[in-house]
Write an enzyme that holds these catalytic residues in place. Structure first.
Site, mmCIF file in Angstrom:
data_model
loop_
_atom_site.group_PDB
_atom_site.id
_atom_site.type_symbol
_atom_site.label_atom_id
_atom_site.label_comp_id
_atom_site.label_asym_id
_atom_site.label_seq_id
_atom_site.Cartn_x
_atom_site.Cartn_y
_atom_site.Cartn_z
ATOM 1 N N ARG A 199 -14.882 -4.054 16.678
ATOM 2 C CA ARG A 199 -14.631 -4.613 15.337
ATOM 3 C C ARG A 199 -13.146 -4.550 14.991
ATOM 4 N NH1 ARG A 199 -15.221 -1.560 11.030
ATOM 5 N NH2 ARG A 199 -17.104 -0.542 11.786
ATOM 6 N N TYR A 205 -11.873 -28.692 2.467
ATOM 7 C CA TYR A 205 -13.158 -28.554 3.167
ATOM 8 C C TYR A 205 -14.241 -28.093 2.166
ATOM 9 C CZ TYR A 205 -16.448 -26.779 6.654
ATOM 10 O OH TYR A 205 -17.561 -26.530 7.407
ATOM 11 N N ASP A 248 -4.570 -24.594 5.861
ATOM 12 C CA ASP A 248 -5.638 -24.804 6.844
ATOM 13 C C ASP A 248 -5.176 -25.910 7.786
ATOM 14 O OD1 ASP A 248 -7.923 -25.617 8.217
ATOM 15 O OD2 ASP A 248 -9.264 -25.283 6.508
ATOM 16 N N LYS A 293 -13.385 -26.058 15.952
ATOM 17 C CA LYS A 293 -13.062 -27.475 16.112
ATOM 18 C C LYS A 293 -12.171 -27.695 17.345
ATOM 19 C CE LYS A 293 -15.394 -27.396 12.305
ATOM 20 N NZ LYS A 293 -14.804 -27.270 10.981
HETATM 21 C C1 PLP Z 1 -15.018 -26.541 9.763
HETATM 22 C C2 PLP Z 1 -13.898 -26.260 8.874
HETATM 23 C C3 PLP Z 1 -13.777 -25.038 8.211
HETATM 24 C C4 PLP Z 1 -14.814 -23.955 8.332
HETATM 25 O O1 PLP Z 1 -14.896 -23.472 9.630
HETATM 26 P P1 PLP Z 1 -16.232 -22.810 10.250
HETATM 27 O O2 PLP Z 1 -15.798 -22.461 11.625
HETATM 28 O O3 PLP Z 1 -17.305 -23.852 10.197
HETATM 29 O O4 PLP Z 1 -16.582 -21.649 9.406
HETATM 30 C C5 PLP Z 1 -12.672 -24.836 7.401
HETATM 31 N N1 PLP Z 1 -11.747 -25.791 7.237
HETATM 32 C C6 PLP Z 1 -11.838 -26.993 7.852
HETATM 33 C C7 PLP Z 1 -10.775 -28.006 7.628
HETATM 34 C C8 PLP Z 1 -12.906 -27.272 8.692
HETATM 35 O O5 PLP Z 1 -13.005 -28.457 9.275
#
Ligand code: PLP
Length: 407
Positions: free
Chosen positions: A64, A117, A189, A214
């Site tokens: 962790r 998001y 982000d 992603k």
């Molecule tokens: C998918 C996504 C998230 C969240 O990510 P997870 O891995 O699904 O928790 C946050 N920001 C953006 C721009 C995303 O496409």
């Protein structure tokens, strides 16, 4: 354990994807870093265990808190984002929430881009409000709205660019300057671009987060996230959201992402090239009302392609002529595309933001964020563009037949 880290500065992104963060010397000569699938680490002696807990000796204690496989992922991402350190998390949302929870407390104010998001929006709009965090959503394409939102207790700003799903691009230099001038911590982000196409630190951004689910992983088999920042910030983040809150990534997922990262630059190049071809096709199509892709000259984000982004990415939003039903029928008529949320995979994906990714917004909030009911989002995969376009052509033909029958 010697870590090739400090001489990364002179290497190019393509090379860093493969070599950065590699730990040398104790993997029995393995070319790739082994998966340390272990919950805990054995101490040689009571004295050593005590020294590790006291921070007097480097070394692992418990997964962790840290793990060698995960550590390589963190160091690789830090190098790619040109920052000092990183903390890998269980999901992208753990990265979004963690970056905020580590620095904000009840009574603080945060400024958030109104188009982000869907779950990030829910987090700021519902969850954080429950804990007494004051949130103002603003249109960050308008600098005057940023200044107007500023309060004496503004602690942090959160933004995403390009904005999902209409790919509006925010000016990171303007945001970075604004935050530095007013002593506000900036969080961006960078999921849609990956460090290959955009490095927000170039514009003075303090903290960068990714959904590693992603493009970073790229193979559709992991959910994970990562936060990248200064050594000092990452220290705070790790002791808060990993040690005490527990949003740690699984070492197996870290290992899969490390494998995915080796091809990140090659994949991004292809995603951009193919998405450009598909966007131009959609733009010419008589049944398409609007196409949202920064690679198109008429798009709001196009002017940032040289100054801020090294490519337009692999995601396209478009609106077809017709109502919600026509949109549903269109999505149901594709074969090569998988009807699924997420993005950045080898497979092309198609989804309907209003009823799927952006359903945490009310219709009113959606429209204010520029997300129409007829908007379709595609993530262009690594298939041949002839096959991708043939599949879209088939879906257009299906709804065209439907229209003719109805008339
Ligand atoms: C998918 C996504 C998230 C969240 O990510 P997870 O891995 O699904 O928790 C946050 N920001 C953006 C721009 C995303 O496409």
């Amino acid at each position: 354990m010697s870590i090739i880290k400090n001489n990364n500065k002179s290497l190019n992104q393509e090379t860093l994807c493969i070599h950065a963060g590699k730990t040398k010397g104790d993997h029995k000569g393995a070319l790739t870093t082994p998966l340390y699938q272990t919950s805990t680490f054995v101490f040689d002696s009571a004295e050593q265990g005590a020294a590790r807990f006291a921070g007097e000796e480097e070394g692992y204690i418990y997964t962790r808190l840290g793990n060698p496989t995960t550590r390589e992922l963190e160091l690789k991402m830090a190098a790619l984002e040109k920052m000092e350190d990183a903390a890998a998390t269980a999901t992208g949302m753990a990265a979004v929430s963690g970056a905020v929870l580590s620095f904000v407390e009840a009574g603080d104010h945060v400024i958030v881009s109104k188009a982000i998001y869907g779950c990030s929006f829910a987090l700021f709009n519902h969850q954080f409000k429950k804990f007494g965090i004051d949130v103002t959503f603003v249109d960050m394409t308008d600098e005057s709205q940023l200044s107007a939102a500023l309060k004496p207790n503004t602690k942090l700003l959160f933004a995403e660019t390009p904005i999902n799903p209409n790919l509006v691009v925010l000016d990171l230099q303007m945001i970075g300057d604004f935050c530095q001038k007013h002593g506000v911590l900036s969080v961006v982000d960078n999921t849609f671009m990956s460090p290959i196409l955009q490095t927000p630190v170039d514009f003075g951004i303090d903290i960068i987060i990714h959904s590693a689910t992603k493009y970073l992983n790229g193979h559709g088999d992991v959910v994970a996230g990562i936060i990248v920042s200064s050594k000092e910030n990452i220290g705070i983040i790790k002791s808060t959201i990993l040690k005490d809150i527990g949003g740690t990534i699984s070492p197996h997922d870290a290992w899969l992402i490390l494998r995915g990262l080796k091809t990140l630059s090659v994949r991004m190049e292809r995603h951009c090239k193919s998405a450009q071809t598909v966007a131009e096709y959609l733009n010419r199509h008589p049944m398409v009302k609007d196409v949202f892709y920064p690679g198109l000259q008429e798009h709001q984000g196009h002017k940032y392609l040289s100054s801020q982004m090294r490519g337009a990415g692999g995601v396209i939003g478009f609106e077809i002529n017709g109502d919600l039903d026509a949109g549903r029928k269109f999505i149901n008529s594709t074969n090569l595309f998988s009807l699924a949320v997420s993005l950045g995979d080898a497979e092309s994906l198609i989804q309907h933001p209003a009823s799927m990714t952006h359903s945490p917004y009310t219709q009113e909030e959606r429209l204010a964020a520029g997300i129409g009911d007829g908007l379709i989002r595609v993530s262009i995969g690594l298939e041949h563009t002839d096959d991708i376009i043939a599949d879209l052509e088939h879906a257009f033909a299906t709804i065209e037949n439907l229209n003719t029958k109805n008339n």
